[in-house]
Motif scaffolding. Structure first.
Motif, PDB file in Angstrom:
ATOM      1  N   GLU A 125       9.142  -5.000  30.568  1.00 43.55           N
ATOM      2  CA  GLU A 125       9.626  -6.533  29.882  1.00 43.55           C
ATOM      3  C   GLU A 125       9.901  -5.832  28.692  1.00 43.55           C
ATOM      4  O   GLU A 125      11.112  -6.788  27.909  1.00 43.55           O
ATOM      5  CB  GLU A 125       8.346  -7.054  29.093  1.00 43.55           C
ATOM      6  CG  GLU A 125       7.881  -8.814  28.498  1.00 43.55           C
ATOM      7  CD  GLU A 125       6.939  -9.474  28.406  1.00 43.55           C
ATOM      8  OE1 GLU A 125       6.983 -10.230  27.909  1.00 43.55           O
ATOM      9  OE2 GLU A 125       6.125  -9.197  28.902  1.00 43.55           O
ATOM     10  N   TRP A 126       9.617  -5.415  27.588  1.00 48.10           N
ATOM     11  CA  TRP A 126       9.950  -4.345  26.454  1.00 48.10           C
ATOM     12  C   TRP A 126      12.004  -4.394  26.679  1.00 48.10           C
ATOM     13  O   TRP A 126      12.362  -4.639  25.316  1.00 48.10           O
ATOM     14  CB  TRP A 126       9.420  -2.975  26.281  1.00 48.10           C
ATOM     15  CG  TRP A 126       9.479  -2.097  26.929  1.00 48.10           C
ATOM     16  CD1 TRP A 126       8.389  -1.956  27.747  1.00 48.10           C
ATOM     17  CD2 TRP A 126      10.356  -1.400  26.730  1.00 48.10           C
ATOM     18  NE1 TRP A 126       8.080  -0.076  28.003  1.00 48.10           N
ATOM     19  CE2 TRP A 126       9.921  -0.365  27.718  1.00 48.10           C
ATOM     20  CE3 TRP A 126      11.981  -0.777  26.543  1.00 48.10           C
ATOM     21  CZ2 TRP A 126      11.131   1.173  28.439  1.00 48.10           C
ATOM     22  CZ3 TRP A 126      12.647   0.376  26.774  1.00 48.10           C
ATOM     23  CH2 TRP A 126      11.937   1.321  27.724  1.00 48.10           C
ATOM     24  N   ARG A 161      13.851  -6.098  29.368  1.00 48.10           N
ATOM     25  CA  ARG A 161      14.269  -7.346  29.426  1.00 48.10           C
ATOM     26  C   ARG A 161      14.400  -8.137  28.031  1.00 48.10           C
ATOM     27  O   ARG A 161      15.493  -8.708  28.758  1.00 48.10           O
ATOM     28  CB  ARG A 161      13.451  -7.961  30.527  1.00 48.10           C
ATOM     29  CG  ARG A 161      13.104  -7.047  31.359  1.00 48.10           C
ATOM     30  CD  ARG A 161      12.360  -8.222  32.778  1.00 48.10           C
ATOM     31  NE  ARG A 161      11.903  -7.189  33.809  1.00 48.10           N
ATOM     32  CZ  ARG A 161      11.413  -7.601  34.964  1.00 48.10           C
ATOM     33  NH1 ARG A 161      11.741  -9.255  35.441  1.00 48.10           N
ATOM     34  NH2 ARG A 161      10.618  -7.320  35.814  1.00 48.10           N
ATOM     35  N   THR A 162      13.872  -8.153  27.586  1.00 42.98           N
ATOM     36  CA  THR A 162      13.929  -8.918  26.413  1.00 42.98           C
ATOM     37  C   THR A 162      15.007  -8.780  25.322  1.00 42.98           C
ATOM     38  O   THR A 162      15.410 -10.121  25.439  1.00 42.98           O
ATOM     39  CB  THR A 162      12.519  -8.869  25.608  1.00 42.98           C
ATOM     40  OG1 THR A 162      11.213  -9.303  26.296  1.00 42.98           O
ATOM     41  CG2 THR A 162      12.674 -10.506  24.202  1.00 42.98           C
ATOM     42  N   ASP A 194       8.584 -11.450  40.488  1.00 41.10           N
ATOM     43  CA  ASP A 194       9.860 -10.657  41.262  1.00 41.10           C
ATOM     44  C   ASP A 194       8.594  -9.365  42.271  1.00 41.10           C
ATOM     45  O   ASP A 194       8.777  -8.744  42.910  1.00 41.10           O
ATOM     46  CB  ASP A 194       8.954  -9.237  39.359  1.00 41.10           C
ATOM     47  CG  ASP A 194      10.421  -9.871  38.832  1.00 41.10           C
ATOM     48  OD1 ASP A 194      11.006 -10.443  38.651  1.00 41.10           O
ATOM     49  OD2 ASP A 194       9.996  -9.439  37.097  1.00 41.10           O
ATOM     50  N   HIS A 209      11.665 -12.741  32.578  1.00 37.88           N
ATOM     51  CA  HIS A 209      10.153 -11.879  32.570  1.00 37.88           C
ATOM     52  C   HIS A 209       9.986 -13.348  33.309  1.00 37.88           C
ATOM     53  O   HIS A 209       9.142 -13.871  32.865  1.00 37.88           O
ATOM     54  CB  HIS A 209       9.587 -11.888  31.511  1.00 37.88           C
ATOM     55  CG  HIS A 209       8.263 -10.617  32.074  1.00 37.88           C
ATOM     56  ND1 HIS A 209       8.219  -9.752  32.965  1.00 37.88           N
ATOM     57  CD2 HIS A 209       7.086 -11.350  31.181  1.00 37.88           C
ATOM     58  CE1 HIS A 209       6.943  -8.939  32.867  1.00 37.88           C
ATOM     59  NE2 HIS A 209       5.805  -9.841  32.771  1.00 37.88           N
ATOM     60  N   ARG A 210       9.548 -12.430  35.145  1.00 40.87           N
ATOM     61  CA  ARG A 210       8.776 -13.487  35.896  1.00 40.87           C
ATOM     62  C   ARG A 210       7.859 -12.951  36.669  1.00 40.87           C
ATOM     63  O   ARG A 210       8.833 -12.416  37.862  1.00 40.87           O
ATOM     64  CB  ARG A 210      10.283 -14.036  36.427  1.00 40.87           C
ATOM     65  CG  ARG A 210      10.764 -15.159  35.781  1.00 40.87           C
ATOM     66  CD  ARG A 210      12.738 -15.750  36.409  1.00 40.87           C
ATOM     67  NE  ARG A 210      13.178 -14.102  36.818  1.00 40.87           N
ATOM     68  CZ  ARG A 210      14.301 -13.968  37.696  1.00 40.87           C
ATOM     69  NH1 ARG A 210      14.822 -15.760  37.271  1.00 40.87           N
ATOM     70  NH2 ARG A 210      14.532 -13.086  37.775  1.00 40.87           N
ATOM     71  N   PRO A 211       7.372 -12.246  36.052  1.00 40.99           N
ATOM     72  CA  PRO A 211       6.254 -11.449  36.698  1.00 40.99           C
ATOM     73  C   PRO A 211       6.167 -11.674  38.102  1.00 40.99           C
ATOM     74  O   PRO A 211       5.592 -10.905  39.169  1.00 40.99           O
ATOM     75  CB  PRO A 211       5.269 -11.304  36.383  1.00 40.99           C
ATOM     76  CG  PRO A 211       5.215 -12.139  35.339  1.00 40.99           C
ATOM     77  CD  PRO A 211       6.605 -11.668  35.341  1.00 40.99           C
TER      78      PRO A 211
END
Length: 294
Positions: free
Chosen positions: A247-248, A250-251, A262, A257-259
């Motif tokens: 996530e760090w 992607r942002t 994914d 961020h779509r866990p």
């Protein structure tokens, strides 16, 4: 479709993929890498051969480019010298040749490739938009490029490779890659999976996605140099690559961020496209064209 028709389709797909990845000189280079006798840097049982020979590298390569772009100095070097926008397939061919020659080629060819790259690096220098100077030969910058690649290749293999590596083999892969990294000029590269994770964490204070990094992500994921139906499997590869980013990372790049997605649809799509590439490439790449004397 009958078996002859299926095999013809498989051969066409393999030829198209090979041309994109290896470039116009790919067939001849492949013969030199695999058919030349002599000792290799890595034996046939080494994990680096397993990872770098699998279709999951397509996902890992995209992830590596996205992750590498987060370092402003690495991004400045790419934007100013690599020509990735004007000739993305050329850059892919050069990268694939580097990986293939050092992983599978005779030791003499591997060293020749390293020497040529170090010679190019010696001339790649400049000033980033924030005013800092950079040089491709800087060991610290070389290490970031290296660890971003190795982390990406390893994670992609664990998610989409034909076989998963156990803990010992994962450490072995990082150690194998460290051998190549030292030859390129990296000082003290990580040699285990845990050390790799710690080293990436140590770089995080230096990372910042500027406009060039976000533009690169947009180009790689939304504006690929492909047409028609070829964009569909590429989109699956891109989604799989983004799905493996933390996530760090992607942002700052403006990536979602779509866990849950994914873990489900994205993972299924990634498996489908890597399995398709693996199936196509199993037919083998084209042979080198005959010479006039042949």
């Amino acid at each position: 479709m009958g078996r002859p028709g299926l095999e013809a389709l498989r051969s066409r797909l393999a030829a198209g993929l090979f041309e994109r990845v290896a470039g116009a000189e790919g067939a001849g280079r492949r013969a030199r890498i695999h058919a030349t006798a002599g000792p290799r840097w890595f034996g046939e049982d080494r994990p680096i051969r397993v990872v770098h020979g699998d279709a999951a590298m397509f996902v890992g390569g995209l992830r590596a480019l996205l992750l590498q772009s987060l370092h402003p100095l690495a991004m400045a070097g790419v934007a100013g010298h690599s020509g990735f926008r004007g000739d993305p397939w050329g850059r892919l061919a050069r990268t694939s040749y580097f990986l293939a020659s050092t992983t599978f080629g005779p030791a003499e060819l591997a060293q020749e490739t390293i020497t040529r790259i170090r010679g190019v690096h010696a001339h790649v220098r400049g000033t980033a938009p924030d005013g800092r100077s950079y040089a491709a030969s800087d060991p610290h910058l070389l290490e970031w490029v290296h660890i971003a690649e190795i982390d990406s290749f390893l994670r992609a293999h664990q998610a989409y490779g034909s076989v998963r590596l156990d803990a010992a083999a994962r450490d072995g892969y990082v150690a194998d890659a460290a051998f190549v990294a030292r030859a390129l000029g990296v000082v003290d590269p990580p040699e285990s999976e845990a050390a790799l994770a710690a080293r990436i964490e140590s770089y995080r204070p230096e990372l910042d996605a500027g406009a060039a990094a976000r533009d690169t992500a947009r180009f790689l994921l939304r504006e690929p140099p492909l047409r028609g139906v070829a964009r569909v499997p590429y989109a699956l590869l891109g989604a799989a690559a983004v799905g493996l980013l933390p996530e760090w990372a992607r942002t700052p790049l403006g990536l979602p961020h779509r866990p849950r997605l994914d873990r489900t649809l994205v993972r299924v799509g990634g498996r489908v496209v890597t399995s398709g590439i693996r199936w196509a490439m199993a037919s083998g790449p084209p042979a080198p064209a005959p010479t006039a004397a042949g």
